[in-house]
Design a protein around this motif. Structure first.
Motif, mmCIF file in Angstrom:
data_model
loop_
_atom_site.group_PDB
_atom_site.id
_atom_site.type_symbol
_atom_site.label_atom_id
_atom_site.label_comp_id
_atom_site.label_asym_id
_atom_site.label_seq_id
_atom_site.Cartn_x
_atom_site.Cartn_y
_atom_site.Cartn_z
ATOM 1 N N LEU A 1 8.714 -7.161 -24.736
ATOM 2 C CA LEU A 1 8.426 -6.224 -25.828
ATOM 3 C C LEU A 1 8.529 -6.937 -27.177
ATOM 4 O O LEU A 1 7.628 -6.838 -28.014
ATOM 5 N N GLY B 1 6.744 0.497 -27.490
ATOM 6 C CA GLY B 1 8.204 0.343 -27.546
ATOM 7 C C GLY B 1 8.867 1.326 -28.477
ATOM 8 O O GLY B 1 9.645 0.946 -29.354
ATOM 9 N N ALA B 2 8.600 2.624 -28.266
ATOM 10 C CA ALA B 2 9.041 3.654 -29.203
ATOM 11 C C ALA B 2 10.558 3.723 -29.364
ATOM 12 O O ALA B 2 11.054 4.042 -30.433
ATOM 13 N N CYS B 3 11.310 3.431 -28.316
ATOM 14 C CA CYS B 3 12.781 3.564 -28.409
ATOM 15 C C CYS B 3 13.456 2.221 -28.667
ATOM 16 O O CYS B 3 14.672 2.120 -28.607
ATOM 17 N N GLU B 4 12.663 1.197 -28.933
ATOM 18 C CA GLU B 4 13.182 -0.136 -29.266
ATOM 19 C C GLU B 4 14.066 -0.711 -28.159
ATOM 20 O O GLU B 4 15.089 -1.334 -28.415
ATOM 21 N N GLY B 5 13.689 -0.439 -26.941
ATOM 22 C CA GLY B 5 14.387 -1.096 -25.831
ATOM 23 C C GLY B 5 15.650 -0.412 -25.358
ATOM 24 O O GLY B 5 16.444 -1.029 -24.654
ATOM 25 N N LEU C 1 15.782 2.131 -23.320
ATOM 26 C CA LEU C 1 15.498 2.817 -22.053
ATOM 27 C C LEU C 1 15.399 4.334 -22.219
ATOM 28 O O LEU C 1 15.924 5.088 -21.403
ATOM 29 N N ALA C 2 14.756 4.748 -23.296
ATOM 30 C CA ALA C 2 14.593 6.180 -23.539
ATOM 31 C C ALA C 2 13.121 6.565 -23.665
ATOM 32 O O ALA C 2 12.806 7.644 -24.147
ATOM 33 N N CYS C 3 12.217 5.671 -23.249
ATOM 34 C CA CYS C 3 10.791 6.004 -23.297
ATOM 35 C C CYS C 3 10.087 5.178 -22.216
ATOM 36 O O CYS C 3 10.726 4.416 -21.502
ATOM 37 N N CYS D 1 6.664 1.070 -23.334
ATOM 38 C CA CYS D 1 6.568 -0.393 -23.232
ATOM 39 C C CYS D 1 6.132 -0.785 -21.813
ATOM 40 O O CYS D 1 6.326 -1.937 -21.401
ATOM 41 N N LEU E 1 9.133 -2.062 -17.346
ATOM 42 C CA LEU E 1 9.208 -1.801 -18.780
ATOM 43 C C LEU E 1 9.315 -3.149 -19.492
ATOM 44 O O LEU E 1 10.193 -3.963 -19.165
ATOM 45 N N CYS F 1 10.455 -4.033 -22.252
ATOM 46 C CA CYS F 1 11.723 -4.347 -22.931
ATOM 47 C C CYS F 1 12.772 -4.854 -21.956
ATOM 48 O O CYS F 1 13.801 -5.383 -22.373
#
Ligand code: FES
Length: 181
Positions: A88, A100-104, A106-108, A111, A147, A149
């Motif tokens: 990511l 990569g909406a949650c920046e890694g 693990l909430a989306c 990615c 994913l 990320c």
């Protein structure tokens, strides 16, 4: 840094609320997410600055791996990724459209990448439960989906090819409501 950690915790709470679970009952998951985040940082000694320093010193062959991203139109982009960096982050540093909406944290599932060669897929660490939960929500899931990320560059992954799915599902924006398990 503290604000970043708190926002990541908030993302985890948001994810479980979207799945209809109690944030407090699931507290160990957040501790796990924190642990994982710090562990990931520990294994990411190279920033892009570090990568360019490595290039200057001429020892980048040992520390950079070749990665190819293939977009939904079949266009390929070849990049070099420092060992320890997530796919990511590498995508973002190279203007590759991997959200990569949650920046890694693990909430989306934005990615989502597809490992194009199963031999490389088998070289990856097993996904943890939180990654599998998010992959279940990914658009166009395949047998070799991961994913981005959570895919961390290591020497064995030199030459890996990652396809970007035709679409991603961001339930925060699209209004998608995942059903509880
Ligand atoms: Fe959200 Fe990877 S960026 S799970």
């Amino acid at each position: 840094m503290l604000v970043s950690r708190v926002s990541r915790l908030g993302a985890c709470v948001f994810r479980d609320l979207m799945k209809g679970q109690s944030a407090f009952v699931q507290r160990p998951r957040y501790l796990h997410a924190f642990y994982r985040h710090f562990r990931t940082l520990r294994h990411r000694p190279f920033s892009s600055t570090a990568a360019s320093e490595a290039c200057k010193e001429g020892n980048n062959d040992k520390k950079l791996i070749n990665v190819t991203f293939v977009d939904k139109d079949g266009e390929e982009k070849h990049i070099k990724v420092p060992v320890g960096m997530s796919m990511l982050e590498a995508a973002h540093e190279n203007d590759i459209e991997l959200e990569g909406a949650c920046e890694g944290s693990l909430a989306c599932s934005t990615c989502h990448v597809i490992v194009m060669d199963v031999d490389y897929y088998n070289k990856l660490e097993e996904p943890i439960d939180e990654e599998n939960d998010m992959l279940d929500l990914a658009f166009g899931l395949t047998e070799t989906s991961r994913l981005g990320c959570q895919v961390i560059a290591k020497p064995e992954l030199d030459g890996i090819r990652l396809a970007l799915p035709a679409a991603t599902r961001n339930f925060a924006v699209d209004g998608y409501k995942p059903k509880p398990h």
